[in-house]
Design a protein around this motif. Structure first.
Motif, mmCIF file in Angstrom:
data_model
loop_
_atom_site.group_PDB
_atom_site.id
_atom_site.type_symbol
_atom_site.label_atom_id
_atom_site.label_comp_id
_atom_site.label_asym_id
_atom_site.label_seq_id
_atom_site.Cartn_x
_atom_site.Cartn_y
_atom_site.Cartn_z
ATOM 1 N N THR A 4 -23.815 4.021 -39.923
ATOM 2 C CA THR A 4 -25.025 4.507 -40.579
ATOM 3 C C THR A 4 -26.180 3.507 -40.536
ATOM 4 O O THR A 4 -27.274 3.822 -40.064
ATOM 5 C CB THR A 4 -24.723 4.886 -42.045
ATOM 6 O OG1 THR A 4 -23.832 5.997 -42.063
ATOM 7 C CG2 THR A 4 -25.982 5.275 -42.798
ATOM 8 N N GLN A 61 -29.096 4.588 -37.991
ATOM 9 C CA GLN A 61 -30.181 5.253 -38.717
ATOM 10 C C GLN A 61 -31.448 4.400 -38.738
ATOM 11 O O GLN A 61 -32.560 4.918 -38.670
ATOM 12 C CB GLN A 61 -29.747 5.586 -40.148
ATOM 13 C CG GLN A 61 -28.701 6.685 -40.240
ATOM 14 C CD GLN A 61 -29.158 7.986 -39.615
ATOM 15 O OE1 GLN A 61 -30.263 8.450 -39.826
ATOM 16 N NE2 GLN A 61 -28.294 8.566 -38.784
ATOM 17 N N ARG A 86 -32.482 10.430 -45.028
ATOM 18 C CA ARG A 86 -32.283 9.188 -44.275
ATOM 19 C C ARG A 86 -32.391 7.970 -45.205
ATOM 20 O O ARG A 86 -31.613 7.028 -45.089
ATOM 21 C CB ARG A 86 -33.289 9.104 -43.143
ATOM 22 C CG ARG A 86 -33.161 7.863 -42.333
ATOM 23 C CD ARG A 86 -33.808 8.017 -40.980
ATOM 24 N NE ARG A 86 -32.938 8.681 -40.029
ATOM 25 C CZ ARG A 86 -33.352 9.263 -38.913
ATOM 26 N NH1 ARG A 86 -34.629 9.268 -38.610
ATOM 27 N NH2 ARG A 86 -32.507 9.818 -38.072
ATOM 28 N N ARG A 110 -19.377 13.093 -42.747
ATOM 29 C CA ARG A 110 -19.941 11.761 -42.511
ATOM 30 C C ARG A 110 -18.861 10.758 -42.083
ATOM 31 O O ARG A 110 -19.103 9.889 -41.251
ATOM 32 C CB ARG A 110 -20.627 11.281 -43.795
ATOM 33 C CG ARG A 110 -21.323 9.960 -43.634
ATOM 34 C CD ARG A 110 -22.003 9.551 -44.932
ATOM 35 N NE ARG A 110 -22.544 8.213 -44.812
ATOM 36 C CZ ARG A 110 -22.304 7.247 -45.677
ATOM 37 N NH1 ARG A 110 -21.557 7.473 -46.727
ATOM 38 N NH2 ARG A 110 -22.828 6.058 -45.514
ATOM 39 N N ILE A 114 -18.399 11.179 -38.495
ATOM 40 C CA ILE A 114 -19.557 10.700 -37.733
ATOM 41 C C ILE A 114 -19.521 9.182 -37.627
ATOM 42 O O ILE A 114 -19.688 8.603 -36.548
ATOM 43 C CB ILE A 114 -20.870 11.137 -38.411
ATOM 44 C CG1 ILE A 114 -20.987 12.662 -38.420
ATOM 45 C CG2 ILE A 114 -22.067 10.534 -37.681
ATOM 46 C CD1 ILE A 114 -22.105 13.169 -39.301
ATOM 47 N N GLU A 115 -19.287 8.535 -38.748
ATOM 48 C CA GLU A 115 -19.337 7.065 -38.752
ATOM 49 C C GLU A 115 -18.244 6.456 -37.895
ATOM 50 O O GLU A 115 -18.483 5.526 -37.122
ATOM 51 C CB GLU A 115 -19.240 6.540 -40.188
ATOM 52 C CG GLU A 115 -20.510 6.786 -40.972
ATOM 53 C CD GLU A 115 -20.560 6.016 -42.263
ATOM 54 O OE1 GLU A 115 -19.496 5.591 -42.742
ATOM 55 O OE2 GLU A 115 -21.670 5.839 -42.798
ATOM 56 N N GLN A 135 -18.926 7.215 -34.240
ATOM 57 C CA GLN A 135 -20.003 6.391 -33.699
ATOM 58 C C GLN A 135 -19.496 4.990 -33.376
ATOM 59 O O GLN A 135 -19.811 4.424 -32.335
ATOM 60 C CB GLN A 135 -21.133 6.301 -34.743
ATOM 61 C CG GLN A 135 -22.179 5.232 -34.472
ATOM 62 C CD GLN A 135 -23.082 5.615 -33.322
ATOM 63 O OE1 GLN A 135 -23.256 6.798 -33.050
ATOM 64 N NE2 GLN A 135 -23.637 4.625 -32.643
ATOM 65 N N LEU A 139 -26.931 16.146 -43.219
ATOM 66 C CA LEU A 139 -26.386 15.750 -41.915
ATOM 67 C C LEU A 139 -27.443 15.723 -40.819
ATOM 68 O O LEU A 139 -27.203 15.188 -39.737
ATOM 69 C CB LEU A 139 -25.253 16.706 -41.519
ATOM 70 C CG LEU A 139 -23.985 16.573 -42.367
ATOM 71 C CD1 LEU A 139 -23.029 17.723 -42.094
ATOM 72 C CD2 LEU A 139 -23.280 15.251 -42.074
ATOM 73 N N TYR A 154 -28.266 12.567 -38.800
ATOM 74 C CA TYR A 154 -27.286 12.152 -37.800
ATOM 75 C C TYR A 154 -27.484 12.922 -36.491
ATOM 76 O O TYR A 154 -27.198 12.412 -35.422
ATOM 77 C CB TYR A 154 -25.859 12.368 -38.327
ATOM 78 C CG TYR A 154 -25.484 11.400 -39.419
ATOM 79 C CD1 TYR A 154 -25.255 10.059 -39.121
ATOM 80 C CD2 TYR A 154 -25.358 11.806 -40.737
ATOM 81 C CE1 TYR A 154 -24.902 9.151 -40.111
ATOM 82 C CE2 TYR A 154 -25.009 10.911 -41.732
ATOM 83 C CZ TYR A 154 -24.783 9.584 -41.416
ATOM 84 O OH TYR A 154 -24.451 8.697 -42.390
ATOM 85 N N TYR A 155 -27.948 14.137 -36.610
ATOM 86 C CA TYR A 155 -28.249 14.887 -35.390
ATOM 87 C C TYR A 155 -29.485 14.283 -34.721
ATOM 88 O O TYR A 155 -29.527 14.056 -33.517
ATOM 89 C CB TYR A 155 -28.492 16.372 -35.716
ATOM 90 C CG TYR A 155 -28.994 17.134 -34.529
ATOM 91 C CD1 TYR A 155 -28.123 17.477 -33.498
ATOM 92 C CD2 TYR A 155 -30.344 17.446 -34.393
ATOM 93 C CE1 TYR A 155 -28.580 18.137 -32.370
ATOM 94 C CE2 TYR A 155 -30.806 18.108 -33.259
ATOM 95 C CZ TYR A 155 -29.923 18.447 -32.264
ATOM 96 O OH TYR A 155 -30.374 19.084 -31.140
ATOM 97 N N SER A 182 -30.577 11.337 -34.872
ATOM 98 C CA SER A 182 -30.358 10.010 -34.277
ATOM 99 C C SER A 182 -29.409 10.076 -33.085
ATOM 100 O O SER A 182 -29.083 9.044 -32.503
ATOM 101 C CB SER A 182 -29.791 9.061 -35.337
ATOM 102 O OG SER A 182 -28.519 9.502 -35.745
ATOM 103 N N GLN A 221 -26.239 10.935 -33.055
ATOM 104 C CA GLN A 221 -24.829 10.638 -33.322
ATOM 105 C C GLN A 221 -23.969 11.898 -33.312
ATOM 106 O O GLN A 221 -22.755 11.818 -33.209
ATOM 107 C CB GLN A 221 -24.698 9.932 -34.680
ATOM 108 C CG GLN A 221 -25.264 8.521 -34.670
ATOM 109 C CD GLN A 221 -25.303 7.930 -36.064
ATOM 110 O OE1 GLN A 221 -26.293 8.076 -36.787
ATOM 111 N NE2 GLN A 221 -24.238 7.277 -36.460
#
Lengths: 232, 205, 245, 577
Positions: A118, A122, B177, D480, D483-484, D487, D507, D510-511, D513, D515
């Motif tokens: 993250t 991000q 974010r 999440r 995803i983490e 990634q 979410l 994350y799309y 970015s 991921q």
């Protein structure tokens, strides 16, 4: 409608009505359905844990595995024994060791995930939004890309500021102890709006999910009644 | 001794797992073992928790407390499922129907009650939160998000309306974010606090 | 510098900062974190509930380990000893509930420990009740609703990891004279409770509890990291804009 | 912290509240009171709340500490005399004043108790009274059981009347007198603190005959005169003895000579002793009453306060529920198909279709079931069209569950997909923690060596690479985690999310970015996918009901805004403060 469908349908119908009766207040039907549910869930979880985890990955390797494999199982068995022993009041301190194991494991996964999954991606996404290479997109005008990037940056900074823990520096004796330092205070005010907007969108999502579940139940009940009274 | 052992377990496990992010290929087999042990522990903890649940209902029954009848129901349901589950396989259609035909209606109905609750609470929103920046943002966001989901607002591509809708749709994820980054910071620090044993929720002291 | 190296720099720097600050704060220094009304309300609610002789209920959530706010499941366990002050718990009207077996086990241990250290073992069994109304989040809700609706609750405190079903718990108490304080939970829970609970401790704010030396150090560490991140984002954006990055 | 104290009931209310949360009395004109004189102390509210020595339970513990009776009967007088009278009781006020060790909330209770004697809570009064007594008691011995102690004194006096007389003569300057000049130590200390002697008490001194009411002293006297048995305390002790841990049984018992772990009823001589007379002042009686009430309260049965639910609130709640269910039912029964006209297809929706179209033949994918039974309806409606599309190109599916019901729900869902018979399904079982599952699974996929004789892993992935991962989740958090970990450990494989509407909004970053390859979240997404596949399934009817429900929500929000200045029901308690 087969007998099996009828029985399962009736179970589902009754439980649905009993649970929904909570809308008029706590009552014996709700409690009855809740009790059945609690018992079923607990029984199922017990079966699941035993049959899907403990039996194949703890008991079977010990029973059927070679001695080297059994040796591997020594540590988890000790941890499990400590855990069980800790349930006796005189040995309750023993539980701290297996929990420490779980805490260390979970903390490390969390740290790794937070940083690599993250924090870095991000942050990079916020910065990459300012990439001039994106401005030549045929579908979106450049000004909107820049505006989006700016809003993203300000929104991110202000949301981060809202959660700032420190208080206003105490040079002023009358400083409000609930206030953040000036810059964070101002940014935090903007952050409130963004957090409100995000929570609002999530709230709409939660309501949507709950509403769909209710629609599903109403749909099920109406279908069951229709079929029960001779429909198709 | 117990304290030292706890710290050793927490730190060594944590360091190996954390190192796994760096030395992926080298540490993977060990990581799998470590995780498997954790899963086994969680399973045992789950069973102990269930024992707590059963114990409380048995005690209720034993002491003939008010509501003991419902404890009987809980215990009967538990044992029926437990025995059936041990006897049948997890893929058995009857067992599957038995569980799902209880869980789906009850859980979905509880979600339905939640829908009504949220309706009621939306009515009280400003009364509870008052007028402030966050509640205004929340209110506007709920209404617009719901309206946009309904497809009532349509506009042709390239128009200002289209741009505004697109802009609005992007706003929730701006705050998201920021929240995500804040969470990641919090997660990093709290996780490290445990790994550095500054915080020992598992400890005796 | 690749992705992994950057991550390790962040972790290494955070470790260093945390260790140094923990040492500094051990010498009675404290980070002046700001006062948060919701957190004070949590303390007040206990006092007033005790004064009024009302029941108090703490819900520890449904996971030992929260991914959303890592440590959140464990966090209430850290906070729990502070909530179990003898003066607060002496009247036997405090209940601690969770739907997670591991949380229940360790909460019970902390309760026992608190009373063992604190005073009479009499209260160990009489003062605080630890319950597990159900073994999944919604089974927990189904078991909890009749319980909390049965008696007037002076205080209902949600801690840890829980979902939007918490709105049902809050609704069950509507109309009673009670204090309702909710801390963190999932984001879905925060959204659902936003219109239900005035004293909602949003997001990371929950980490402001408890305030001890270690926590003080971690709060300052997080604030420093926050400032650095913000500066980094601004600087990165500028450099990207001018084409340096 | 500034609070508004209700003039009617004394409850604290948040500044800005219009009426008292407890009694609904208007708070107009009530000035805010700053209850925290030392602002910084507030920070310590919860932080340093430790089991301090100066609390009620400590007092009770002190009172109940085992083994002290013997001290009293055998050497208690000497011990008390030997103790520095002010050793603790003198220090304690200093601690209190400085507030160093006192949490804010406790200081406030005490402050309020001092300022508003009548407004403090019952328990606070008891705590204060008990703490006063504790301060006294700490300088002396800890009496576990007054009845037992008094009884032992009486037995001793009967057995050694000479000794009793002698002790009585030695303490001529003491304040309270039994007829044989023997008095309880606690009473003597109270008087010592008050600075009064029995002579000064004058007309305040009451004889036991004068005592009325249900006071501790009356009860003590009754025991002395054989009128009553010490039942209440004995009952309390019996309850306690049942709950004492084994380890506590090693501690000295209540009365020396008794069996460990067993609390016996003290034998009481039914014959009234001759010549005993207890004389106490009114203040002494008051203090003793408070102490008595506190001790008795410890084990008293606690009637639960009945839940008060207002009728108006109930009607409103039921009304909203009925209207909602009626509207939804009507929408469903009308079978009116609404044609979705919008063309606002989001890129995160189209990405999943693009991914499916680009999948190689004989592809293998992993599907993670991370949703609960309550979301079955929503999730199956969303997942079915996607899974159906996959059937053309996928040859192997690995199924993993991270929720309890996921194991069964996965079978239920996949059984309903046409063409699933030709697909190789590998059920990888259930992992109770999705973070462990994600980490372990993705770690295992990259292994380059194996540990010898290592036990079989809880889950295993295929040796060859996967062509994609689909996570079906009902929460943001569940998604999440994947995803983490994805990634950080496994980012070459496309990750697709099919999530409930509540998880979607968080979410999106994350799309954005990169991921996540695709997200299907909201109800509109599902509708769009179905429209794209030219299949009109039940979604069209459900869509209509969904719109009706959402419109009702919007109307209620607007109505809530209109009625904001005209609150109904008891909404001021909604946020509790």
């Amino acid at each position: 409608m087969t007998i099996s469908e009828l029985i399962w349908g009736a179970v589902g119908f009754l439980l649905t009505v009993m649970i929904l009766s909570y809308l008029i207040g706590d009552n014996v039907f709700f409690k009855l359905a809740a009790s059945i549910f609690i018992g079923v869930t607990a029984g199922y979880l017990a079966v699941l844990l035993i049959k899907e985890i403990l039996w194949p990955y703890l008991v079977q390797p010990i029973i059927t595995g070679p001695w080297q494999t059994r040796l591997w199982m020594g540590i988890p068995i000790i941890l499990i024994i400590l855990l069980i022993l800790s349930q006796f009041s005189s040995l309750k301190g023993l539980g701290s060791i297996p929990l420490a194991y779980l805490a260390g494991l979970s903390a490390a996964i969390a740290v790794g995930g937070a940083v690599f999954g993250t924090l870095l991606p991000q942050s990079r996404a916020v910065i990459d939004a300012f990439d001039r290479g994106n401005w030549s997109s045929p579908s979106i005008p450049a000004w909107r890309i820049l505006l989006n990037a700016l809003v993203m940056l300000i929104g991110t900074l202000s949301t981060l500021s809202f959660f700032y823990f420190g208080r206003k520096w105490k040079s002023d004796p009358d400083a409000d102890p609930t206030q953040r330092p000036f810059i964070f205070h101002i940014l935090g005010k903007i952050g409130q709006v963004f957090i409100g907007i995000t929570l609002g969108a999530v709230f709409a999502g939660v309501f949507s999910s709950a509403l769909i579940a209710l629609i599903g139940r109403i749909s099920f009940v109406s279908r069951f009644i229709t079929q029960f009274f001779g429909g198709n | 001794m117990k304290k030292t052992l706890s710290i050793i377990f927490a730190v060594s496990t944590g360091v190996i797992v954390l190192a796994g992010y760096f030395f992926k290929d080298q540490l993977n087999p060990i990581l799998v073992i470590i995780i498997d042990w954790g899963v086994l522990l969680l399973a045992v903890l789950g069973l102990i928790g269930l024992a707590y649940l059963l114990k409380s209902h048995v005690l209720k029954l034993f002491h003939r407390e008010k509501g003991a009848f419902f404890s009987i129901i809980v215990l009967i349901s538990f044992f029926i499922i437990f025995i059936t589950g041990l006897a049948a396989s997890m893929q058995n259609p009857f067992f599957r129907q038995l569980i799902l035909n209880v869980q789906i209606p009850v859980e979905a109905s509880l979600m339905g009650i939640l829908a009504v609750t949220l309706l009621l609470s939306s009515f009280r929103l400003i009364r509870i939160r008052g007028w402030n920046l966050m509640s205004i943002g929340f209110l506007v966001s709920v209404i617009l998000s719901l309206l946009l989901n309904l497809d009532y607002f349509q506009s042709d591509p390239g128009t200002l309306g289209r741009e505004l809708i697109a802009f609005w749709r992007s706003l929730p994820f701006v705050g998201a974010r920021g929240i995500l980054l804040g969470m990641a910071l919090g997660g990093l620090v709290i996780g490290l606090r445990i790994l550095l044993t500054l915080d020992r929720p598992y400890s005796e002291e | 510098m690749n992705w992994v190296s950057a991550g390790w720099i962040v972790i290494g720097f955070s470790v260093l900062l945390l260790v140094v600050l923990a040492i500094v704060f051990k010498r009675s220094l404290r980070y002046q974190s700001r006062r948060v009304r919701e957190i004070e309300a949590m303390v007040d609610s206990q006092v007033v509930s005790v004064e009024r002789g009302m029941n108090r209920h703490i819900i520890l959530g449904d996971q030992l380990w929260s991914w959303l706010y890592p440590g959140l499941g464990l966090h209430p366990l850290s906070t729990l000893p502070n909530l179990l002050n003898p003066e607060i718990a002496a009247d036997g009207r405090l209940t601690i509930s969770t739907s997670d077996g591991s949380l229940a086990v360790f909460a019970r241990q902390i309760v026992n420990r608190s009373y063992q250290d604190g005073y009479s073992p009499f209260f160990e069994n009489r003062g605080v009740t630890t319950t597990l109304p159900g073994s999944s989040p919604l089974a927990f809700t189904a078991g909890l609703l009749p319980e909390i609706g049965k008696h007037s609750q002076g205080m209902l405190l949600f801690l840890g990891q829980y979902g939007p079903e918490s709105a049902l718990w809050a609704e069950a108490l509507r109309g009673q004279d009670r204090f309702l304080v909710a801390a963190a939970g999932t984001l879905e829970a925060q959204a659902a409770l936003f219109s239900q609970v005035r004293n909602l401790i949003l997001g990371e704010m929950v980490f402001m509890l408890p305030k001890n030396a270690a926590n003080s150090a971690s709060l300052l560490t997080e604030d420093i990291l926050r400032i650095l991140l913000m500066l980094g984002l601004v600087l990165g954006a500028i450099l990207k804009l001018v084409g340096v990055l | 912290m500034a609070v508004l104290i209700c003039p009617e009931c004394g409850a604290e209310n948040a500044p800005g509240d219009e009426s008292c949360w407890a009694c609904k009395t208007s708070l107009e004109g009530v000035d805010a009171v700053d209850v925290s004189q030392q602002e910084d102390r507030v920070e310590d509210g919860l932080d340093f709340v430790t089991p301090s020595d100066d609390d009620l339970p400590a007092l009770l513990n002190a009172l109940k500490a085992d083994g002290d009776i013997a001290d009293i009967s055998e050497g208690g007088e000497e011990k008390m005399a030997g103790d520095s009278p002010g050793s603790e009781s003198e220090k304690r006020p200093d601690v209190d004043e400085s507030g160093d060790d006192i949490p804010e909330w406790l200081r406030r209770i005490r402050q309020r108790a001092q300022e508003e004697k009548d407004s403090v809570g019952e328990i606070t009064q008891k705590i204060s009274a008990a703490q006063d007594s504790l301060a006294e008691d700490r300088s002396g011995s800890h009496h576990e059981n007054y009845a037992a102690w008094l009884e032992s004194l009486r037995i001793e006096a009967q057995q050694n009347p000479e000794k009793a007389d002698m002790e009585g003569n030695e303490s001529k300057d003491e304040d309270v007198t039994f007829s044989d000049k023997k008095e309880p130590e606690w009473l003597r200390k109270i008087r010592r603190e008050e600075g009064k002697t029995s002579d000064e008490l004058g007309s305040e001194v009451l004889s036991s005959e004068d005592l009325k009411g249900d006071s501790l002293l009356q009860w003590l006297v009754d025991i002395e005169t054989g009128k009553a048995k010490p039942e209440s305390l004995l009952e309390a002790e019996e309850i306690e003895s049942e709950s004492i841990d084994m380890e506590m049984e090693n501690k000295p018992r209540l009365i020396e000579g008794q069996d460990s772990g067993v609390t016996r009823e003290i034998p009481v001589d039914k014959e009234a002793p001759q010549g005993y007379r207890l004389e106490v002042s009114r203040e002494e009686q008051l203090q003793a009453d408070q102490l008595s009430a506190t001790i008795v309260d410890e084990t008293a049965a606690r009637p639960a306060r009945e839940t008060k639910i207002r009728r108006g609130k109930w009607i409103f709640r039921v009304g909203v529920a009925v209207v909602l269910i009626f509207i939804l039912s009507l929408s469903l029964f009308s079978k009116f198909e609404f044609d979705l006209t919008g063309d606002f297809v989001k890129p995160q929706q189209t990405a999943i279709i693009a991914w499916i179209e680009q999948l190689p033949q004989q592809a293998s994918i992993l599907i993670v079931f991370d949703y609960h039974a309550g979301f079955e309806y929503e999730m199956s409606l969303k997942a079915e069209p996607i899974l159906q599309e996959l059937m053309d190109s996928v040859s192997e599916i690995f199924v993993l569950s991270t929720t309890e019901t996921g194991v069964l729900l996965s079978q239920d869902l996949l059984d309903g997909i046409n063409g699933i018979e030709g697909i190789k399904l590998t059920h990888m079982g259930f992992i109770p923690a999705s973070n462990y599952a994600a980490f372990s699974l993705l770690a295992d996929a990259n292994s380059v060596w194996q540990l010898a004789y290592a036990p079989e892993a809880v889950e295993t992935l295929p040796q060859r690479d996967l062509d994609g991962v689909i996570v079906l989740s009902d929460t943001f958090e569940g998604s999440r985690i994947w995803i983490e970990q994805h990634q950080s450990r496994f980012n070459q494989v496309p990750l697709n999310l099919i999530v409930s509407a509540q998880a979607g909004p968080m979410l999106l970053p994350y799309y954005e970015s990169g991921q996540v390859n695709s997200i299907i979240s909201g109800w509109t997404d599902t509708r769009m996918i179905e429209k794209g596949r030219n299949e009109e399934k039940p979604i069209a009817f459900i869509w209509q009901a969904y719109r009706a429900g959402v419109l009702m929500m919007i109307i209620l929000i607007v109505l809530g805004l209109l009625f904001v200045s005209n609150p109904i029901g008891d909404e001021n308690t909604g946020g509790a403060r």
